[in-house]
Design an enzyme around this catalytic site. Structure first.
Site, PDB file in Angstrom:
ATOM      1  N   SER A  35      12.763 -16.563 -19.507  1.00 18.19           N
ATOM      2  CA  SER A  35      12.526 -15.209 -18.996  1.00 18.19           C
ATOM      3  C   SER A  35      12.507 -14.142 -20.092  1.00 18.19           C
ATOM      4  O   SER A  35      11.986 -13.058 -19.885  1.00 18.19           O
ATOM      5  CB  SER A  35      13.595 -14.828 -17.967  1.00 18.19           C
ATOM      6  N   ASP A 326      19.143  -5.761 -15.943  1.00 16.92           N
ATOM      7  CA  ASP A 326      19.847  -6.386 -14.825  1.00 16.92           C
ATOM      8  C   ASP A 326      21.053  -7.113 -15.416  1.00 16.92           C
ATOM      9  O   ASP A 326      21.395  -6.884 -16.577  1.00 16.92           O
ATOM     10  CB  ASP A 326      18.922  -7.292 -13.979  1.00 16.92           C
ATOM     11  N   HIS A 329      19.353  -9.497 -18.347  1.00 16.76           N
ATOM     12  CA  HIS A 329      18.227  -9.203 -19.247  1.00 16.76           C
ATOM     13  C   HIS A 329      18.301  -7.797 -19.828  1.00 16.76           C
ATOM     14  O   HIS A 329      18.590  -6.845 -19.091  1.00 16.76           O
ATOM     15  CB  HIS A 329      16.903  -9.366 -18.480  1.00 16.76           C
TER      16      HIS A 329
END
Ligand code: NAG
Ligand code: NAG
Length: 351
Positions: A35, A326, A329
């Site tokens: 990610s 978040d 991240h």
């Protein structure tokens, strides 16, 4: 010496001339990983590891959620821009883009993936070996689009960026009971992962890649999700996880040394985000940040993916004051600072 002016030499001179006139230092940035560098490949998968909805992408061009796990751009985007290419690296599976876009940059990364096949299984995302299958398909498309000679030149001069490993520990090893943890000590598991990284680079090399950046792990124990579990310690970073990051990065560094020695013509660098991120976390105000223990989205303690959504009233207004977007991240701002640091250190080798 006239006899030295073979067509081959001319071609090289022409290539230098072309790269000078376009201003780009490499012809393309080609990305693999998780990610940290997925620009929306997971949008096409049936998985819960998604972020193609608000408030993700809130500070992206057009305020558009793309599947990037941030409020804006991710490290691969900043790297591409810093090398004089586009400000975005598109996802290979994104139907909005085609080979004419991918010719200067593409990401095969998949949120939730890792070096270990068992990691990508956890959330049914694209395993690393499959990212390489897509890369081979991309090579064929690029050759059809640019012609064999030009395509091979792009493929050998491109910068290959590899960024993963966090999920192998946090989503898999320490989370799945009876899995890798019952087979390996954490030390053995690191050796196992680094072995996969080695094979991956060798395969890339066999396919023509020569310039490779192997990304290290961030201080995993300082991610808001991990801090939130440290009730007794007042949300301090989990030192055990940070130590795993440091140990793993040490092994990766040794691998980079070995690969440069073993593979003629290759240049591999270790792009280590650990110390710069740690410095930001310790002295946030030096970088303009105010919040470091929690992310901007929702409570900032556990939300990511579908739990970070627009129903949350608690999401912060100004993400530029947050190190994390978040619970897992970094914000676009943090990504930009990390890449700025890497451009002056590891990635300077390719400028
Ligand atoms: C790629 O897409 C653009 C715009 O959608 C289109 O003009 C172009 O012909 C496409 N190129 C290829 C090689 O498919
Ligand atoms: C991961 O899975 C692929 C496909 O089944 C396999 O070829 C590869 O050897 C596996 N990797 C490891 C390290 O087990």
């Amino acid at each position: 010496m006239a006899h030295m002016y073979t067509p081959w030499l001319l071609l090289i001179q022409l290539a230098i001339l072309v790269s000078k006139t376009t201003g780009a230092k490499v012809p393309a940035v080609i990305v693999f990983g998780d990610s940290s560098v997925d620009a929306g490949n997971n949008n096409r998968l049936s998985t819960i590891a998604k972020s193609n909805f608000e408030p993700y992408g809130r500070d992206f061009a057009g305020g558009r959620p793309t599947g990037r796990f941030s409020n804006g751009r991710i490290p691969s985007d900043f790297i591409s821009e810093a090398f004089g290419l586009k400000p975005l690296v598109p996802a290979y599976l994104d139907p909005q883009y085609n080979i004419s876009d991918f010719a200067t940059g593409v990401t095969f990364a998949s949120a939730g993936s890792g070096y270990d096949n068992a990691t990508s299984d956890v959330l049914s995302v694209i395993p690393l070996w499959k990212e390489l299958v897509y890369y081979k398909e991309y090579q064929a498309k690029l050759r059809a689009y640019l012609g064999g000679t030009k395509a091979n030149q792009v493929l050998s001069e491109a910068l290959y960026v590899m960024s993963c490993g966090t999920n192998d520990f946090l989503e898999n090893y320490y989370t799945i009971p009876g899995g890798r943890r019952s087979q390996y000590t954490v030390e053995q598991y690191q050796v196992f992962l680094v072995g996969i990284a080695e094979n991956f680079v060798k395969e890339l090399y066999g396919l023509g890649a020569r310039k490779i950046s192997l990304g290290g792990l961030p201080p995993m124990g300082c991610m808001p999700l991990e801090r939130a579990t440290n009730f007794i310690g007042g949300r301090a970073c989990l030192q055990d996880y940070n130590k795993v990051s440091l140990d793993f990065n040490g092994k990766l560094k040794a691998l980079v040394f070995k690969l440069n020695k073993d593979l003629p013509g290759i240049k591999v660098v270790h792009s280590n985000p650990y110390y710069i991120l740690m410095q930001i976390i310790r002295r946030p105000s030096l970088y303009g940040f105010e919040a470091v223990e929690v992310g901007c989205c929702a409570t900032g303690t556990f939300e990511m993916g579908y739990t970070c959504n627009q129903m949350n009233q608690l999401t912060c207004r100004d993400a530029t004051k947050y190190v994390f977007w978040d619970s897992f991240h970094p914000t676009q701002q943090t990504n930009s600072i990390i890449v700025g640091h890497l451009m002056k250190t590891s990635l300077a080798a390719f400028l």
